[in-house]
Design an enzyme around this catalytic site. Structure first.
Site, PDB file in Angstrom:
ATOM      1  N   SER A  38       1.593  -9.809  -0.688  1.00 10.48           N
ATOM      2  CA  SER A  38       1.265  -8.383  -0.624  1.00 10.48           C
ATOM      3  C   SER A  38       1.620  -7.732   0.713  1.00 10.48           C
ATOM      4  O   SER A  38       1.837  -6.527   0.764  1.00 10.48           O
ATOM      5  CB  SER A  38      -0.215  -8.174  -0.930  1.00 10.48           C
ATOM      6  N   GLU A  91      -9.392   7.170   3.380  1.00 10.96           N
ATOM      7  CA  GLU A  91     -10.236   6.185   4.050  1.00 10.96           C
ATOM      8  C   GLU A  91      -9.363   5.010   4.436  1.00 10.96           C
ATOM      9  O   GLU A  91      -8.290   4.827   3.869  1.00 10.96           O
ATOM     10  CB  GLU A  91     -11.330   5.707   3.093  1.00 10.96           C
ATOM     11  N   LYS A 148       0.815  -1.225   0.000  1.00 12.75           N
ATOM     12  CA  LYS A 148       0.000   0.000   0.000  1.00 12.75           C
ATOM     13  C   LYS A 148       0.847   1.272   0.000  1.00 12.75           C
ATOM     14  O   LYS A 148       0.422   2.314  -0.487  1.00 12.75           O
ATOM     15  CB  LYS A 148      -0.946  -0.002   1.198  1.00 12.75           C
TER      16      LYS A 148
HETATM   17  C1  LIG Z   1      -5.203  -3.865   1.571  1.00 17.18           C
HETATM   18  C2  LIG Z   1      -4.483  -5.127   1.330  1.00 17.18           C
HETATM   19  C3  LIG Z   1      -4.843  -6.004   0.278  1.00 17.18           C
HETATM   20  C4  LIG Z   1      -6.042  -5.785  -0.597  1.00 17.18           C
HETATM   21  O1  LIG Z   1      -6.016  -4.633  -1.376  1.00 17.18           O
HETATM   22  P1  LIG Z   1      -5.776  -4.657  -2.942  1.00 17.18           P
HETATM   23  O2  LIG Z   1      -6.112  -3.284  -3.356  1.00 17.18           O
HETATM   24  O3  LIG Z   1      -6.698  -5.696  -3.525  1.00 17.18           O
HETATM   25  O4  LIG Z   1      -4.372  -5.019  -3.157  1.00 17.18           O
HETATM   26  C5  LIG Z   1      -4.080  -7.136   0.073  1.00 17.18           C
HETATM   27  N1  LIG Z   1      -3.017  -7.423   0.862  1.00 17.18           N
HETATM   28  C6  LIG Z   1      -2.648  -6.618   1.878  1.00 17.18           C
HETATM   29  C7  LIG Z   1      -1.469  -7.002   2.705  1.00 17.18           C
HETATM   30  C8  LIG Z   1      -3.358  -5.445   2.139  1.00 17.18           C
HETATM   31  O5  LIG Z   1      -2.985  -4.651   3.158  1.00 17.18           O
END
Ligand SMILES: *Cc1c(COP(=O)(O)O)cnc(C)c1O
Length: 393
Positions: free
Chosen positions: A379, A113, A91
């Site tokens: 992610s 948000e 993010k």
């Molecule tokens: C917020 C988040 C997501 C989901 O958001 P996307 O916009 O679909 O990437 C996925 N993995 C993590 C670690 C997150 O913090």
């Protein structure tokens, strides 16, 4: 930076996307669109952004070969390690870029948000870095559920405003942030956390997250001398997935696989699998797939991972699904938990519950495609999920 896959001037990805906003917001959106176009073509701006990604965010993030996991699954598994980025997830790539854009455009404050708090933390950090005050709207329910991230935002100097209207979760928080933007469209910049919302956000967020796929593509070519058979990512709003997919879009030999939150079951309200179970509609300024009733009411969603718990999905994913260029599957809460524990045990990595969905989808893919080369986007890291994990047998 914007190459061949820019959406149309109206922000359409095929028939999806667009800009369905109240008239009061149109001038602000038009200004933002012009600023985005300018900034993404401004070499100096991009150089500073890239320098910040390297020295403050910690990019490039590692690409990790998982030998034990590969052996267990009968396929070769590489992880792109967004869990190692500053603040613990992908993010920050987006929050930093948008905060820098706000500064460049002369905004005097930022609103954002947040659902689970990850985007709020990333935005609070990025605003401190660029020197802008930051207000984060967060559903009152989430403020309670995600106390550690609320404390992180406070320490990073952000004001956290609990939102009690609507469902008092992410959807209400987005509504409230949009309202704050409408009230002061000149001085306020809205830093949006995923590849959703009205044009130009889905485009902007994709361009800022595409660094994930660009790095991974080069790193895998160096490590293995070839492209992966498949690139896999979890899909909430879809920002980490589109960031991974985008640089592979013209490589037909690379399959693209998005993994959604299958929750407890495929019953309505028990999952958040929007591409898999959704229908077309407009949410937060954007025509895409949605989880809604036949009457058009947004449905409740459920996922063990707060970051995937959103009833919409980015318009570019709706297009990729419609054209068949990407495929979308689900992983249930239990499958994600199992994959998370397997990664901890076999590789010494504690992933976020969101990312564990990508792992579960990858495992299912490996069963169907033995011997294949998998690129999985990890992610984020799982520290934020410890309370859930300890409470779950
Ligand atoms: C917020 C988040 C997501 C989901 O958001 P996307 O916009 O679909 O990437 C996925 N993995 C993590 C670690 C997150 O913090």
């Amino acid at each position: 930076m914007i190459a061949s896959d820019a959406p149309t001037a109206l922000g359409r990805f095929g028939r999806f996307g667009g800009c369905f906003v109240p008239e009061m917001l149109v001038p602000a959106i038009e200004r933002l669109t012009a600023q985005v176009t300018e900034a993404l073509a401004d070499e100096t701006f991009l150089e500073v952004y890239t320098h910040e990604l390297r020295t403050w965010v910690g990019r490039p993030t590692a690409l990790t070969l998982c030998a034990h996991l590969s052996e267990a699954w009968g396929a070769e598994v590489y992880l792109k390690r967004e869990d190692l980025a500053h603040t613990g997830a992908h993010k920050i790539n987006n929050a930093l870029g948008q905060a820098m854009l706000a500064k460049r455009s002369g905004a005097t404050r930022v609103v954002a948000e947040t659902g689970a708090g990850q985007h709020g933390v990333a935005t609070a950090a990025a605003c401190a870095r660029v020197g802008l005050p930051c207000t984060v709207y967060m559903g009152a329910v989430d403020v309670k559920r995600q106390a550690p991230n609320v404390m992180r935002m406070h320490q990073l100097g952000a004001e956290v405003v609990p939102v009690t209207s609507g469902d008092a979760t992410l959807r209400a928080a987005i509504d409230e942030a949009l309202r704050a933007w409408v009230a002061d469209p000149e001085g306020t910049a809205y830093v949006l956390g995923s590849a959703v919302g009205p044009h130009p956000y889905p485009l902007l967020v994709r361009e800022l997250q595409a660094v994930i796929g660009r790095e991974a593509r080069a790193q895998l070519l160096e490590a293995r001398g070839r492209l992966p058979d498949v690139a896999i990512a979890c899909v909430g709003g879809g920002s980490n997935a589109i960031g991974l997919f985008h640089p592979f879009r013209h490589d037909p030999e690379v399959a693209l696989l998005g993994v959604e939150a299958g929750g407890r079951s495929a019953e309505p309200q028990h999952h958040a699998a929007t591409v898999t179970h959704g229908t077309e509609g407009v949410l937060h300024g954007c025509l895409s797939l949605l989880l809604q009733t036949e009457a058009g009411q947004i449905q409740e969603t459920h996922s063990i991972s707060a970051g995937l718990d959103y009833p919409g999905v980015g318009p570019e994913h709706a297009l990729l699904a419609a054209t068949g260029r990407a495929r979308y599957t689900v992983a249930t809460d239990d499958e994600a938990l199992e994959a998370l524990r397997e990664l901890c045990r076999l590789e010494g990595i504690l992933p976020a519950l969101e990312s564990a969905h990508a792992l579960a989808g990858a495992r299912a893919y490996a069963v169907d495609h033995p011997g294949s080369l998998l690129l999985v986007n990890l992610s984020g890291r799982g520290d934020k999920d410890l309370a859930t994990l300890e409470a779950t047998p």
